[in-house]
Design a protein around this motif. Structure first.
Motif, PDB file in Angstrom:
ATOM      1  N   HIS A 191      -7.582 -19.727 -45.814  1.00 46.86           N
ATOM      2  CA  HIS A 191      -6.298 -19.416 -45.192  1.00 46.86           C
ATOM      3  C   HIS A 191      -5.863 -20.587 -44.302  1.00 46.86           C
ATOM      4  CE1 HIS A 191      -7.293 -18.762 -40.942  1.00 46.86           C
ATOM      5  NE2 HIS A 191      -8.420 -18.234 -41.340  1.00 46.86           N
TER       6      HIS A 191
ATOM      7  N   TRP B 242     -15.091 -19.957 -37.631  1.00 48.20           N
ATOM      8  CA  TRP B 242     -13.884 -19.983 -36.812  1.00 48.20           C
ATOM      9  C   TRP B 242     -12.681 -19.705 -37.693  1.00 48.20           C
ATOM     10  CZ3 TRP B 242     -14.586 -20.819 -31.565  1.00 48.20           C
ATOM     11  CH2 TRP B 242     -15.858 -21.269 -31.204  1.00 48.20           C
ATOM     12  N   GLN B 243     -11.711 -18.984 -37.094  1.00 45.57           N
ATOM     13  CA  GLN B 243     -10.507 -18.658 -37.843  1.00 45.57           C
ATOM     14  C   GLN B 243      -9.653 -19.895 -38.076  1.00 45.57           C
ATOM     15  OE1 GLN B 243      -8.219 -15.175 -36.980  1.00 45.57           O
ATOM     16  NE2 GLN B 243      -9.863 -14.217 -35.800  1.00 45.57           N
ATOM     17  N   ASN B 244      -9.614 -20.785 -37.103  1.00 42.30           N
ATOM     18  CA  ASN B 244      -8.701 -21.917 -37.167  1.00 42.30           C
ATOM     19  C   ASN B 244      -9.449 -23.200 -36.855  1.00 42.30           C
ATOM     20  OD1 ASN B 244      -6.186 -20.292 -37.491  1.00 42.30           O
ATOM     21  ND2 ASN B 244      -6.831 -19.524 -35.497  1.00 42.30           N
TER      22      ASN B 244
ATOM     23  N   LYS C 105     -10.929 -13.988 -42.313  1.00 41.19           N
ATOM     24  CA  LYS C 105     -10.530 -14.557 -41.026  1.00 41.19           C
ATOM     25  C   LYS C 105     -11.044 -15.989 -40.871  1.00 41.19           C
ATOM     26  CE  LYS C 105     -10.597 -10.104 -38.566  1.00 41.19           C
ATOM     27  NZ  LYS C 105     -11.304  -9.327 -37.513  1.00 41.19           N
ATOM     28  N   TYR C 106     -12.135 -16.269 -41.569  1.00 39.82           N
ATOM     29  CA  TYR C 106     -12.773 -17.579 -41.481  1.00 39.82           C
ATOM     30  C   TYR C 106     -11.969 -18.597 -42.279  1.00 39.82           C
ATOM     31  CZ  TYR C 106     -16.247 -21.095 -42.968  1.00 39.82           C
ATOM     32  OH  TYR C 106     -16.906 -22.259 -43.279  1.00 39.82           O
ATOM     33  N   GLN C 107     -11.746 -19.755 -41.702  1.00 41.02           N
ATOM     34  CA  GLN C 107     -10.893 -20.715 -42.391  1.00 41.02           C
ATOM     35  C   GLN C 107     -11.520 -21.223 -43.684  1.00 41.02           C
ATOM     36  OE1 GLN C 107      -9.389 -24.084 -40.193  1.00 41.02           O
ATOM     37  NE2 GLN C 107      -8.345 -24.862 -42.000  1.00 41.02           N
TER      38      GLN C 107
ATOM     39  N   VAL D  36     -15.128 -16.135 -35.437  1.00 39.57           N
ATOM     40  CA  VAL D  36     -15.253 -14.955 -36.279  1.00 39.57           C
ATOM     41  C   VAL D  36     -16.685 -14.452 -36.168  1.00 39.57           C
ATOM     42  CG1 VAL D  36     -15.056 -14.031 -38.613  1.00 39.57           C
ATOM     43  CG2 VAL D  36     -13.514 -15.854 -37.853  1.00 39.57           C
TER      44      VAL D  36
ATOM     45  N   SER E  51      -4.681 -22.905 -41.180  1.00 34.13           N
ATOM     46  CA  SER E  51      -5.047 -22.927 -39.769  1.00 34.13           C
ATOM     47  C   SER E  51      -3.808 -22.898 -38.895  1.00 34.13           C
ATOM     48  CB  SER E  51      -5.853 -24.192 -39.468  1.00 34.13           C
ATOM     49  OG  SER E  51      -6.107 -24.305 -38.089  1.00 34.13           O
TER      50      SER E  51
ATOM     51  N   GLU F  94     -10.884 -19.240 -31.992  1.00 31.65           N
ATOM     52  CA  GLU F  94     -11.042 -17.859 -32.436  1.00 31.65           C
ATOM     53  C   GLU F  94     -12.261 -17.709 -33.340  1.00 31.65           C
ATOM     54  OE1 GLU F  94      -7.426 -15.483 -33.242  1.00 31.65           O
ATOM     55  OE2 GLU F  94      -6.366 -17.402 -33.141  1.00 31.65           O
TER      56      GLU F  94
ATOM     57  N   GLU G 155     -12.810  -9.336 -43.068  1.00 31.76           N
ATOM     58  CA  GLU G 155     -13.566 -10.032 -42.027  1.00 31.76           C
ATOM     59  C   GLU G 155     -13.854 -11.471 -42.444  1.00 31.76           C
ATOM     60  OE1 GLU G 155     -14.704  -9.089 -38.794  1.00 31.76           O
ATOM     61  OE2 GLU G 155     -12.997  -7.823 -39.306  1.00 31.76           O
TER      62      GLU G 155
END
Length: 778
Positions: A81, A199-201, A75-77, A185, A83, A183, A72
């Motif tokens: 990870h 946010w994921q991205n 997923k957060y940038q 999170v 973008s 997106e 979980e």
């Protein structure tokens, strides 16, 4: 039972056929039944909790729960990870037009391209409301003013950003910054009331126009990333670096250098704690500018549970101290960003001009920067006041010998770093375990230190079975007053009066020492003696810890590193990677990324700054003495602390508005990754699922504290490793928010799927359950 019922039915039917038959002669007396097993001492044999104890079944349903937590967060940038978004200004499309009717205002447009997963973004509405485009006026020397947010139009990846009636011409001396996010999170413990969204991205860009130099901040974004994740995204979404604008220019889009501050309560709650807590109208002047320095310093120095000293400037300003400790930075604004001015009733103790010792104020908080009024009074310069200009005197241009800014602040926490060299004490003052030999029941250790003025404490502990916890820990006393008025521990330094050790030389001041420990001398209170536990296979591995201490000539106890040596109890051979190295559950470097040096802020820097060394004291066999309903084991303790369960709630006077206010601030704090679910903030990658019961002992949870006005009474419980470790977070969350019904349900759930048995006064239940459960896996 079925056979017995059938036999009984047969007897009854036969009896029914015998109308007047003789009962017959009595049968022969049967043999005596076997003697039942003796109940454990101090335990009610009718409901023996040791017999009832069982292994946990948490793995059946929750085996991968740690992976789920981490997934979980990942997923957060801010977890690092890549973008799926990109955003890029086309500065060649910048158009600035003065208004025909008012030449002092300007309409501005510039194009920007946005892609998602490599394709042009179809519409800006696909990003919801989370897109930000700002233009800022450059005022020289790194200052930005008069920022303004835009509107945006367009489609198919190419959009036009519009600013209407802009109060300055951004053709020159301006900076443009943008960030977009997609997106969201949603993680349960994120505090959205604190304006944090994950946010994921996230993507960002920025550029400057002619005349606006690339800004060089005195701080480093990497300093923020030490605690907040990489890339650093303020509020969980806003990057510190946008395009070519320089670090923290994007932050100035909101924290511009002439913005009026909106968090006057930060200074107020330190300057007059009682007035703030009771809602009294402030009497001091708490107006401030909401620039990056003020909002960062004040939030960390005054409200947040910051895990370091604010005097450790190098945390955020590493390599740039010459930019922040200069004469021109020595201003009242800088000082007030960390220090209260008056600190009403919250001064440290001091000796006044008449030589009288004045005790600390009722609301003194040792973890906050002291009030400037106290500094002036205690240093005999009481004529100073808030309205003065520090630079009038405290400057290199003044021929009078007065303290400069860098005389008062080295930029380092002197407990961690030698201010004269900028090198951490732990990098120059080291200890070494040179050899370990086991001969029969005697352990001989040779060890050394790099400086003869160091005080090398040696600890001896023994792991239980094949676990990572101690069945006989150095910090656990044995029987009898062997050391003066109380029993000894396997913790001592050369020269100490401790009959468990024979030191050569038996005095401090050497560089090398030998310690001899006869294991037959120690008399445990709750277990068999150590040689018996070794013979029975309960103990297979021991650990030697050298925890060095050092006091500077100025009387400062500095933070040093412990060194450990895990050894085979049969011959003293090193057991490599025994829950260390490649098999470590915790990465110590991750802890020190945020704390800089473990144990300095909570153990005086006494050479215990590795998690492996922590286990000598933080054992599963003791309840959390400062944390209710927790174990003292390092997993339970660390989890509860980082979920912001306060220490010693029974000592909090909730009728005192300041104590109540500080308690509420603490329990509503948030782990600095914006959520506690980032297990890898501390753990080695992949090592954070439900504990393996073969490698983690059951443990003791402390009882609930007695708190006025709170109807809660929970006894000491013996519980399994998952209930203990994972429960460190979950129980803390329920305790903090007084969800006691859910807490009872959580305990019932862990009892159903494992062990949750009330302990007895003599710990017979505790050690009996540990022996029963661990013996299942050996």
């Amino acid at each position: 039972m079925l056979l017995a019922a059938t036999a009984l039915a047969s007897v009854l039917s036969l009896s029914g056929c015998m109308s007047d038959g003789d009962d017959g002669a009595p049968g022969a007396t049967g043999p005596a039944g076997a003697t039942g097993p003796a109940g454990a001492d101090g335990v009610d044999a009718t409901a023996d909790p040791i017999t009832m104890a069982k292994a946990e079944s948490c793995n059946v349903c929750h085996g991968g729960v740690g992976d789920m937590h981490q997934a979980e967060y990942n997923k957060y940038q801010g977890s690092g990870h890549p973008s799926s978004l990109t955003v890029a200004f086309d500065d060649t499309t910048l158009v600035v037009a003065a208004d025909i009717t008012d030449p002092t205002v300007f309409d501005v447009t510039v194009d920007v391209e946005i892609t998602e997963n490599g394709a042009p973004l179809a519409a800006i509405t696909d990003l919801g409301l989370n897109n930000r485009f700002y233009v800022m006026q450059w005022a020289g020397d790194g200052y930005y003013l008069s920022t303004q947010r835009s509107t945006i139009t367009g489609a198919a990846g190419v959009f036009t950003v519009n600013w209407n009636n802009l109060a300055f011409d951004p053709t020159t001396n301006a900076a443009f910054v943008a960030w977009v996010a997609d997106e969201e999170v949603v993680i349960g413990d994120v505090n959205y009331a604190a304006h944090m969204k994950l946010w994921q991205n996230v993507a960002s860009d920025g550029f400057t126009t002619a005349g606006a130099e690339v800004y060089e901040s005195a701080a480093n974004a990497t300093g923020c990333e030490k605690c907040h994740g990489s890339p650093y995204l303020k509020h969980g979404e806003r990057p510190a670096l946008a395009g070519t604008t320089g670090e923290f220019v994007a932050c100035k889009a909101c924290h511009y250098d002439d913005r009026t501050g909106g968090h006057e309560d930060w200074q107020y709650l330190l300057d007059d704690p009682y007035g703030y807590a009771t809602g009294a109208a402030p009497t001091g002047d708490y107006a401030y500018t909401a620039n990056v320095m003020n909002d960062t310093h004040m939030s960390h120095a005054m409200e947040f549970a910051y895990p370091q000293s604010m005097a450790n400037c190098a945390t955020c300003h590493e390599g740039k101290l010459d930019m922040v400790l200069t004469d021109d930075a020595f201003t009242m604004e800088t000082c007030k960003s960390c220090h209260a001015v008056e600190g009403v009733d919250s001064w440290p103790g001091y000796t006044n001009a008449a030589g009288i010792d004045v005790p600390a104020g009722q609301y003194y908080d040792s973890h906050r920067a002291p009030a400037m009024s106290w500094i002036w009074e205690s240093r005999g310069v009481g004529f100073h006041n808030e309205g003065q200009d520090c630079q009038t005197c405290h400057t290199d241009a003044n021929p009078v010998a007065v303290a400069r800014f860098d005389d008062l602040h080295s930029g380092y926490d002197g407990r961690i770093t030698n201010p004269a060299t900028g090198v951490k004490w732990a990098d120059t003052l080291t200890a070494t375990v040179d050899s370990v030999e086991v001969t029969g029941d005697v352990v001989t250790v040779e060890f050394s230190v790099s400086d003869a003025d160091m005080v090398p404490y040696i600890y001896l502990s023994f792991y239980g079975w094949d676990s990572k916890q101690m069945i006989q820990a150095s910090h656990t006393r044995g029987l009898g007053p062997m050391c003066g008025s109380r029993a000894c521990r396997y913790e001592a330094a050369p020269g100490d009066d401790n009959p468990l050790f024979v030191f050569t030389p038996n005095a401090l001041g050497a560089a090398s020492y030998t310690a001899v420990m006869d294991l037959t001398v120690f008399e445990p209170e709750m277990t068999n003696d150590i040689p018996t536990m070794i013979a029975d296979g309960v103990i297979k591995t021991g650990i030697i810890t050298i925890a060095p201490r050092y006091e500077t000539a100025d009387g400062v106890d500095v933070g040093l590193d412990a060194v450990i040596y895990n050894f085979d109890v049969s011959d003293g051979a090193e057991v490599a990677d025994y829950f260390t190295g490649t098999n470590a559950t915790i990465d110590n470097a991750k802890c020190e990324s945020c704390h800089d040096k473990l144990a300095v802020t909570f153990h005086g820097g006494s050479g215990r700054s590795t998690v492996e060394a922590c286990r000598n004291c933080h054992v599963t066999t003791s309840g959390g003495s400062h944390l209710e309903m927790a174990s003292r084991s390092i997993d339970s303790y660390a989890h509860a602390i980082h979920t912001f369960q306060p220490f010693d709630i029974g000592d909090v006077d909730f009728t005192d508005p300041v104590e109540a206010m500080r308690y509420e601030h603490h329990v509503n704090s948030t782990f600095p990754n914006f959520t506690i679910t980032n297990c890898e903030a501390c753990h080695t990658a992949g090592v954070y699922n439900v504990p393996d019961q073969a490698e983690s002992m059951p443990g003791l949870l402390s009882s609930s504290d007695s708190v006025d006005g709170r109807a809660l009474s929970v006894p000491e419980y013996v519980t399994g490793p998952a209930s203990r470790a994972c429960g460190g977070c979950h129980r803390a969350e329920l305790i903090n928010h007084e969800e006691f019904g859910a807490l009872a349900a959580f305990n019932a759930h862990t009892q159903m799927g494992g062990t949750l048995e009330e302990n007895d006064d003599d710990d017979v239940v505790l050690y009996g359950i540990i022996d029963k459960i661990m013996s299942m896996f050996q």
